[in-house]
Design an enzyme around this catalytic site. Sequence first.
Site, PDB file in Angstrom:
ATOM      1  N   ASN A 100       0.936  -1.344   0.405  1.00  0.00           N
ATOM      2  CA  ASN A 100       0.441   0.298   0.334  1.00  0.00           C
ATOM      3  C   ASN A 100       1.088   1.599   0.155  1.00  0.00           C
ATOM      4  OD1 ASN A 100      -1.561  -2.042   0.362  1.00  0.00           O
ATOM      5  ND2 ASN A 100      -2.788  -1.598   2.621  1.00  0.00           N
ATOM      6  N   HIS A 135     -18.591  37.616 -27.509  1.00  0.00           N
ATOM      7  CA  HIS A 135     -19.665  36.081 -27.818  1.00  0.00           C
ATOM      8  C   HIS A 135     -19.318  36.016 -30.023  1.00  0.00           C
ATOM      9  CE1 HIS A 135     -21.759  38.182 -24.839  1.00  0.00           C
ATOM     10  NE2 HIS A 135     -21.612  39.038 -24.449  1.00  0.00           N
ATOM     11  N   SER A 142     -11.622  14.805 -47.184  1.00  0.00           N
ATOM     12  CA  SER A 142     -12.214  14.249 -47.468  1.00  0.00           C
ATOM     13  C   SER A 142     -12.151  13.322 -47.905  1.00  0.00           C
ATOM     14  CB  SER A 142     -13.557  15.250 -47.281  1.00  0.00           C
ATOM     15  OG  SER A 142     -14.749  14.488 -47.646  1.00  0.00           O
ATOM     16  N   LYS A 176     -12.678  19.152 -49.725  1.00  0.00           N
ATOM     17  CA  LYS A 176     -12.501  19.795 -48.082  1.00  0.00           C
ATOM     18  C   LYS A 176     -10.988  19.504 -48.152  1.00  0.00           C
ATOM     19  CE  LYS A 176     -14.943  20.008 -45.270  1.00  0.00           C
ATOM     20  NZ  LYS A 176     -15.963  19.082 -44.538  1.00  0.00           N
ATOM     21  N   ASN A 205      -9.547  20.043 -43.931  1.00  0.00           N
ATOM     22  CA  ASN A 205     -10.136  19.749 -42.296  1.00  0.00           C
ATOM     23  C   ASN A 205      -8.798  20.225 -41.482  1.00  0.00           C
ATOM     24  OD1 ASN A 205     -12.955  19.671 -43.344  1.00  0.00           O
ATOM     25  ND2 ASN A 205     -12.769  17.293 -43.684  1.00  0.00           N
ATOM     26  N   GLU A 258      -9.384  19.295 -34.398  1.00  0.00           N
ATOM     27  CA  GLU A 258     -10.410  18.637 -33.521  1.00  0.00           C
ATOM     28  C   GLU A 258      -9.973  17.319 -32.509  1.00  0.00           C
ATOM     29  OE1 GLU A 258     -13.714  19.760 -37.539  1.00  0.00           O
ATOM     30  OE2 GLU A 258     -12.283  18.161 -37.287  1.00  0.00           O
ATOM     31  N   TYR A 297      -6.362   2.117   2.820  1.00  0.00           N
ATOM     32  CA  TYR A 297      -5.748   1.833   1.738  1.00  0.00           C
ATOM     33  C   TYR A 297      -7.719   0.584   1.392  1.00  0.00           C
ATOM     34  CZ  TYR A 297      -4.318  -0.867  -2.448  1.00  0.00           C
ATOM     35  OH  TYR A 297      -4.633  -1.267  -3.509  1.00  0.00           O
ATOM     36  N   GLN A 340      -6.318   1.048  -6.840  1.00  0.00           N
ATOM     37  CA  GLN A 340      -5.403   0.493  -7.677  1.00  0.00           C
ATOM     38  C   GLN A 340      -5.834   0.844  -9.008  1.00  0.00           C
ATOM     39  OE1 GLN A 340      -4.319  -3.846  -7.979  1.00  0.00           O
ATOM     40  NE2 GLN A 340      -5.414  -4.009  -9.764  1.00  0.00           N
ATOM     41  N   LYS A 385      -4.424   4.374 -11.180  1.00  0.00           N
ATOM     42  CA  LYS A 385      -3.632   5.114 -12.526  1.00  0.00           C
ATOM     43  C   LYS A 385      -3.272   4.217 -13.885  1.00  0.00           C
ATOM     44  CE  LYS A 385      -1.762   1.403  -9.606  1.00  0.00           C
ATOM     45  NZ  LYS A 385      -1.962   2.015  -8.229  1.00  0.00           N
TER      46      LYS A 385
END
Length: 457
Positions: free
Chosen positions: A109, A155, A276, A282, A284, A289, A316, A321, A324
């Site tokens: 632990n 905005h 695309s 296109k 992109n 993204e 503990y 576990q 991680k």
Amino acid sequence: MKLWGGRFRRGPTDKFVSFESSLSFDFRLAPFDIAVNRAWAKMLAKIEIISDSELKKILAGLDDVENDFEKGRIGRDDKFEDIHTLIEDRLFTYAGVAARKLPAGRSRNELISTDVRLYLRDRIDYIIGQIRGFQRRLVARATENSKVVFPAFTHLQPAVPVTLGHFILNYFWKFERDKRFLKFAKDEVNVMPLGAGAAGGTTLPIDREFLMRELLFSKVFENSVDATSSRDFILVFLEACVNMGIHLSGICEDVVIFSTPHFGYIRIPDEYSTGSSLMPQKKNPDFFELVRGKTGKIMGNLIALMAALKGLPSGYNRDLQEDKVSLFDAIDEITEILEIFPSVFSSLEFDEARISKSIEDGTICAQAVAEYLVQKGVPFREAHGIVGRIIADCEAAGTKLRDLKIDALKMYSNRFAADVFPLLDPAGVIKQLAVSGSPAPLRFEQQLRMAYEQSEG
Ligand code: ARG
């Protein structure tokens, strides 16, 4: 090999053994587990729990185990419960019975928490270095574009003129805060749990000061129950990752918007664009993204840990576990993003002609024109109304604020005089900005210098 079993009549089923194994993900902790074992062995020799010859055998054995890992001679065999069990088993093959003495007074632990702390300390330094590299690129791009007039938005509507350099430095300071946040996380990481046993310490006279020095920790835990179960250090690190993710994702959103043909402010070079499969025209912004999408996953990692922690009883629990899985995924994502992000950002091309065309009518100067009237004694609310009417009339007549002559302006207020004309030009407004932190040329120079110094520091 199992590290327990004396009180059991039957062993676990194979399926359960593989279900509970963390080896598939804690394997990367091997070098840190070995480092902790070295320090522990030296400490046990110091307090005379093991002899000098046993220490020698253990240290030599640990070198061999380390070598096996480095040469790829050890696999992720899920018959082992975790990385500690695997290393203890391997050490036995090299050091024999001396290896059996090594775990005296120590629980997994405290060991797992110590391993993760050493690993994370190393990764935090690496990530801070990556951020610094990105900040240098930001400073370079801000310097190149210090004179390019650019609209600031609120905005997502054009608001006031700034410079592109100033706009780019807006990103710089976010990462400066992230560095501070990471340094704070590192302080939390750098506390040593060893000596805490499973929850209440040990009857053996463990020398914590010695261990702390060997492993370069800056503090030891004050309480053994807290030491073995606290995951605050992972939580604050993940929070810092989320913060970074939000900042990176925000830049991505800017680039996605500004690179649409409708804006046309930014061109993403072919090297970092995608096409695309159906629409031949296109181009992109998939890179940006993907970073936005991965940020969602990093946030998910924080939420997963928070959810795992919120209902745990003190001490503990095996739920820990899973910490991680979240931690390593966040580290992998953030380091991978930061590995490529600076190069992509440096490669972006800004279309100065499109930028300047989008603000050429001068509408973006409205606030400065109203403030001009204020300086001539008109109350601000009245000035606001006057300039609002000018803008509405220009819109209706299809004329530009920038083209209005003095006679036309005087119809709205007799306070207008020839000295208003520089303020109908976005570049003219920037020259007259009066506060620190603004893109006024001298103020910007100061900001740039500060940014440069901090990115080097
Ligand atoms: N593999 C465990 C973890 O990652 C550490 C071992 C503690 N196991 C136990 N049954 N006490 O947290």
